[in-house]
Design a protein around this motif. Structure first.
Motif, PDB file in Angstrom:
ATOM      1  N   UNK A  80       0.830  -1.205   0.000  1.00 31.71           N
ATOM      2  CA  UNK A  80       0.000   0.000   0.000  1.00 31.71           C
ATOM      3  C   UNK A  80       0.867   1.260   0.000  1.00 31.71           C
ATOM      4  N   UNK A  81       1.941   1.261   0.780  1.00 30.45           N
ATOM      5  CA  UNK A  81       2.824   2.431   0.876  1.00 30.45           C
ATOM      6  C   UNK A  81       3.579   2.676  -0.425  1.00 30.45           C
ATOM      7  N   UNK A  82       3.851   1.588  -1.170  1.00 27.33           N
ATOM      8  CA  UNK A  82       4.595   1.704  -2.425  1.00 27.33           C
ATOM      9  C   UNK A  82       3.669   1.896  -3.626  1.00 27.33           C
ATOM     10  N   UNK A  83       2.379   2.004  -3.340  1.00 30.30           N
ATOM     11  CA  UNK A  83       1.369   2.136  -4.389  1.00 30.30           C
ATOM     12  C   UNK A  83       1.388   0.950  -5.345  1.00 30.30           C
ATOM     13  N   UNK A  84       1.745  -0.210  -4.829  1.00 27.24           N
ATOM     14  CA  UNK A  84       1.767  -1.398  -5.676  1.00 27.24           C
ATOM     15  C   UNK A  84       0.411  -2.090  -5.638  1.00 27.24           C
ATOM     16  N   UNK A  85      -0.625  -1.331  -5.906  1.00 27.13           N
ATOM     17  CA  UNK A  85      -1.957  -1.927  -5.940  1.00 27.13           C
ATOM     18  C   UNK A  85      -2.224  -2.648  -7.239  1.00 27.13           C
ATOM     19  N   UNK A  86      -1.494  -2.287  -8.309  1.00 26.82           N
ATOM     20  CA  UNK A  86      -1.646  -2.945  -9.599  1.00 26.82           C
ATOM     21  C   UNK A  86      -0.257  -3.233 -10.159  1.00 26.82           C
ATOM     22  N   UNK A  87      -0.218  -4.012 -11.241  1.00 27.15           N
ATOM     23  CA  UNK A  87       1.083  -4.265 -11.870  1.00 27.15           C
ATOM     24  C   UNK A  87       1.524  -3.069 -12.704  1.00 27.15           C
ATOM     25  N   UNK A  88       0.614  -2.123 -12.892  1.00 29.85           N
ATOM     26  CA  UNK A  88       0.923  -0.954 -13.710  1.00 29.85           C
ATOM     27  C   UNK A  88       1.560   0.149 -12.865  1.00 29.85           C
ATOM     28  N   UNK A  89       2.695  -0.168 -12.278  1.00 35.19           N
ATOM     29  CA  UNK A  89       3.429   0.824 -11.494  1.00 35.19           C
ATOM     30  C   UNK A  89       4.915   0.495 -11.544  1.00 35.19           C
ATOM     31  N   UNK A  90       5.743   1.471 -11.255  1.00 34.64           N
ATOM     32  CA  UNK A  90       7.189   1.320 -11.416  1.00 34.64           C
ATOM     33  C   UNK A  90       7.772   0.233 -10.527  1.00 34.64           C
ATOM     34  N   UNK A  91       7.275   0.130  -9.293  1.00 31.86           N
ATOM     35  CA  UNK A  91       7.848  -0.833  -8.345  1.00 31.86           C
ATOM     36  C   UNK A  91       7.685  -2.257  -8.847  1.00 31.86           C
ATOM     37  N   UNK A  92       6.462  -2.599  -9.236  1.00 32.47           N
ATOM     38  CA  UNK A  92       6.197  -3.969  -9.685  1.00 32.47           C
ATOM     39  C   UNK A  92       6.813  -4.220 -11.058  1.00 32.47           C
ATOM     40  N   UNK A  93       6.661  -3.278 -11.976  1.00 29.01           N
ATOM     41  CA  UNK A  93       7.194  -3.478 -13.319  1.00 29.01           C
ATOM     42  C   UNK A  93       8.702  -3.674 -13.320  1.00 29.01           C
ATOM     43  N   UNK A  94       9.414  -2.873 -12.533  1.00 31.41           N
ATOM     44  CA  UNK A  94      10.871  -2.975 -12.498  1.00 31.41           C
ATOM     45  C   UNK A  94      11.314  -4.315 -11.933  1.00 31.41           C
ATOM     46  N   UNK A  95      10.502  -4.876 -11.054  1.00 30.66           N
ATOM     47  CA  UNK A  95      10.835  -6.176 -10.464  1.00 30.66           C
ATOM     48  C   UNK A  95      10.509  -7.323 -11.403  1.00 30.66           C
ATOM     49  N   UNK A  96       9.296  -7.312 -11.946  1.00 29.70           N
ATOM     50  CA  UNK A  96       8.839  -8.437 -12.760  1.00 29.70           C
ATOM     51  C   UNK A  96       9.447  -8.459 -14.152  1.00 29.70           C
ATOM     52  N   UNK A  97       9.902  -7.313 -14.641  1.00 30.86           N
ATOM     53  CA  UNK A  97      10.441  -7.259 -15.999  1.00 30.86           C
ATOM     54  C   UNK A  97      11.968  -7.306 -16.050  1.00 30.86           C
ATOM     55  N   UNK A  98      12.601  -7.460 -14.908  1.00 29.58           N
ATOM     56  CA  UNK A  98      14.057  -7.475 -14.900  1.00 29.58           C
ATOM     57  C   UNK A  98      14.617  -8.682 -14.176  1.00 29.58           C
ATOM     58  N   UNK A  99      15.945  -8.820 -14.179  1.00 22.44           N
ATOM     59  CA  UNK A  99      16.600  -9.974 -13.547  1.00 22.44           C
ATOM     60  C   UNK A  99      16.777  -9.775 -12.044  1.00 22.44           C
ATOM     61  N   UNK A 100      15.746  -9.238 -11.398  1.00 20.75           N
ATOM     62  CA  UNK A 100      15.845  -8.972  -9.968  1.00 20.75           C
ATOM     63  C   UNK A 100      15.603 -10.235  -9.153  1.00 20.75           C
ATOM     64  N   UNK A 101      16.130 -10.260  -7.965  1.00 19.48           N
ATOM     65  CA  UNK A 101      15.932 -11.399  -7.086  1.00 19.48           C
ATOM     66  C   UNK A 101      14.472 -11.481  -6.676  1.00 19.48           C
ATOM     67  N   UNK A 102      13.904 -12.670  -6.754  1.00 22.29           N
ATOM     68  CA  UNK A 102      12.509 -12.888  -6.385  1.00 22.29           C
ATOM     69  C   UNK A 102      12.342 -12.794  -4.872  1.00 22.29           C
ATOM     70  N   UNK A 103      11.264 -12.146  -4.459  1.00 23.30           N
ATOM     71  CA  UNK A 103      10.988 -11.935  -3.046  1.00 23.30           C
ATOM     72  C   UNK A 103      10.471 -13.199  -2.359  1.00 23.30           C
ATOM     73  N   UNK A 104       9.719 -14.026  -3.105  1.00 21.82           N
ATOM     74  CA  UNK A 104       9.180 -15.289  -2.585  1.00 21.82           C
ATOM     75  C   UNK A 104      10.222 -16.388  -2.797  1.00 21.82           C
ATOM     76  N   UNK A 105      10.673 -17.018  -1.745  1.00 22.83           N
ATOM     77  CA  UNK A 105      11.786 -17.971  -1.856  1.00 22.83           C
ATOM     78  C   UNK A 105      11.422 -19.259  -2.588  1.00 22.83           C
ATOM     79  N   UNK A 106      10.147 -19.446  -2.929  1.00 24.77           N
ATOM     80  CA  UNK A 106       9.741 -20.641  -3.667  1.00 24.77           C
ATOM     81  C   UNK A 106       9.450 -20.362  -5.145  1.00 24.77           C
ATOM     82  N   UNK A 107       9.626 -19.106  -5.571  1.00 22.06           N
ATOM     83  CA  UNK A 107       9.363 -18.718  -6.951  1.00 22.06           C
ATOM     84  C   UNK A 107      10.671 -18.346  -7.632  1.00 22.06           C
ATOM     85  N   UNK A 108      10.816 -18.724  -8.902  1.00 18.88           N
ATOM     86  CA  UNK A 108      12.067 -18.469  -9.608  1.00 18.88           C
ATOM     87  C   UNK A 108      12.244 -16.993  -9.954  1.00 18.88           C
ATOM     88  N   UNK A 109      13.473 -16.517  -9.878  1.00 13.82           N
ATOM     89  CA  UNK A 109      13.795 -15.128 -10.239  1.00 13.82           C
ATOM     90  C   UNK A 109      13.812 -14.931 -11.751  1.00 13.82           C
TER      91      UNK A 109
END
Length: 289
Positions: free
Chosen positions: A228-257
């Motif tokens: 909520x604080x990062x305004x990540x209510x949808x995938x249409x935002x910088x925080x989520x897009x930068x994570x999901x569209x790049x080679x960033x480390x996955x936050x969930x330890x059971x999901x592949x980066x």
């Protein structure tokens, strides 16, 4: 005399039952396990070349039950339930292996749901997602039942185990409970389909793969505040897009980066453990000749 008669009757009963007991105790030398489904069956995200849960569940069975397990994998990334059905109907070898299977495992629904969900996830209105997903649930239910009925027509006896799905975006969109609700809706179709079919069983992986290492209510509440604080209510935002569209480390330890969507090796370990637990409960249905 009475005592002699009792002894004789006991011997006769034991003798009459012994062939049936011996027959049931003859364990198969080899078990045929066939997997059918989408990318979760293909094993996308698995870097150990084990076909995701396919070879993992085989090894668990071999270790526990001391039988050789032969596997055949008919998973394909991107397939909806109707596409899985069409693919198997065109594959004579797949049909033959399914007919001969002692255990059948299925994954379905992830791509059916994803096609609807990702069109709608841009919205901030939860009701929009749920209304649209609900409007398509009957279509998915019919499609899954067609797939189940076809597999059962090929093999009326083998137990069928069908996985539920999970929400790979939860750790980034924890403040969107409607996405979890949409996954639960489709999972209820998988679960109901299993209940309505003889010798079919549902395997849930939602909690482990959705929440990852954030299993406590306190941890989940913290994720909700962060989203909520990062305004990540949808995938249409910088925080989520930068994570999901790049080679960033996955936050969930059971999901592949690599794609932030499919299970990694640890995720497939969890899927295999959940499947193994259910398979073992139904051992009498597949281990004896």
């Amino acid at each position: 005399m009475k005592r002699i008669l009792i002894v004789l009757m006991t011997l006769l009963i034991s003798f009459s039952l012994s062939p049936y007991i011996e027959a049931k105790e003859i364990v198969k030398n080899q078990v045929q396990l066939v997997t059918v489904g989408d990318s979760l069956t293909q094993g996308v995200g698995d870097t150990t070349n084990q076909g995701g849960y396919e070879k993992r569940i085989a090894k668990l069975i071999e270790k526990k039950d001391h039988v050789k397990v032969k596997t055949n994998n008919y998973g394909k990334s991107g397939d909806r339930s109707d596409q899985i059905l069409k693919r198997v109907q065109k594959n004579g070898i797949a049909q033959k292996n399914i007919k001969e299977a002692d255990i059948i495992v299925m994954t379905s629904g992830g791509n059916d749901l994803q096609q609807e969900l990702f069109k709608l996830i841009q919205t901030k209105e939860e009701k929009d997602i749920l209304l649209k997903v609900k409007s398509h649930k009957d279509e998915y239910s019919d499609s899954l039942n067609e797939l189940m009925n076809y597999i059962r027509s090929l093999n009326p006896d083998a137990p069928i185990f069908i996985f539920g799905n999970y929400n790979p975006l939860y750790v980034y969109l924890a403040n969107r409970p409607d996405i979890n609700q949409a996954v639960h809706l489709y999972n209820s179709i998988n679960s109901e389909t299993a209940r309505e079919n003889n010798n079919a069983y549902y395997v849930s992986v939602f909690n482990k793969l959705t929440y990852g290492q954030f299993q406590s209510k306190k941890q989940q509440a913290k994720l909700e505040k962060q989203s909520a604080a990062s305004f990540t209510g949808t995938v249409d935002n910088k925080v989520v897009k930068s994570t999901l569209n790049g080679p960033n480390k996955e936050k969930n330890e059971y999901i592949t980066s690599s794609d932030h969507y499919h299970p990694n090796n640890k995720g497939y370990d969890q899927m295999s453990k959940a499947l193994f637990k259910t398979v073992q409960k139904q051992k009498d249905e597949w281990i004896y000749k």
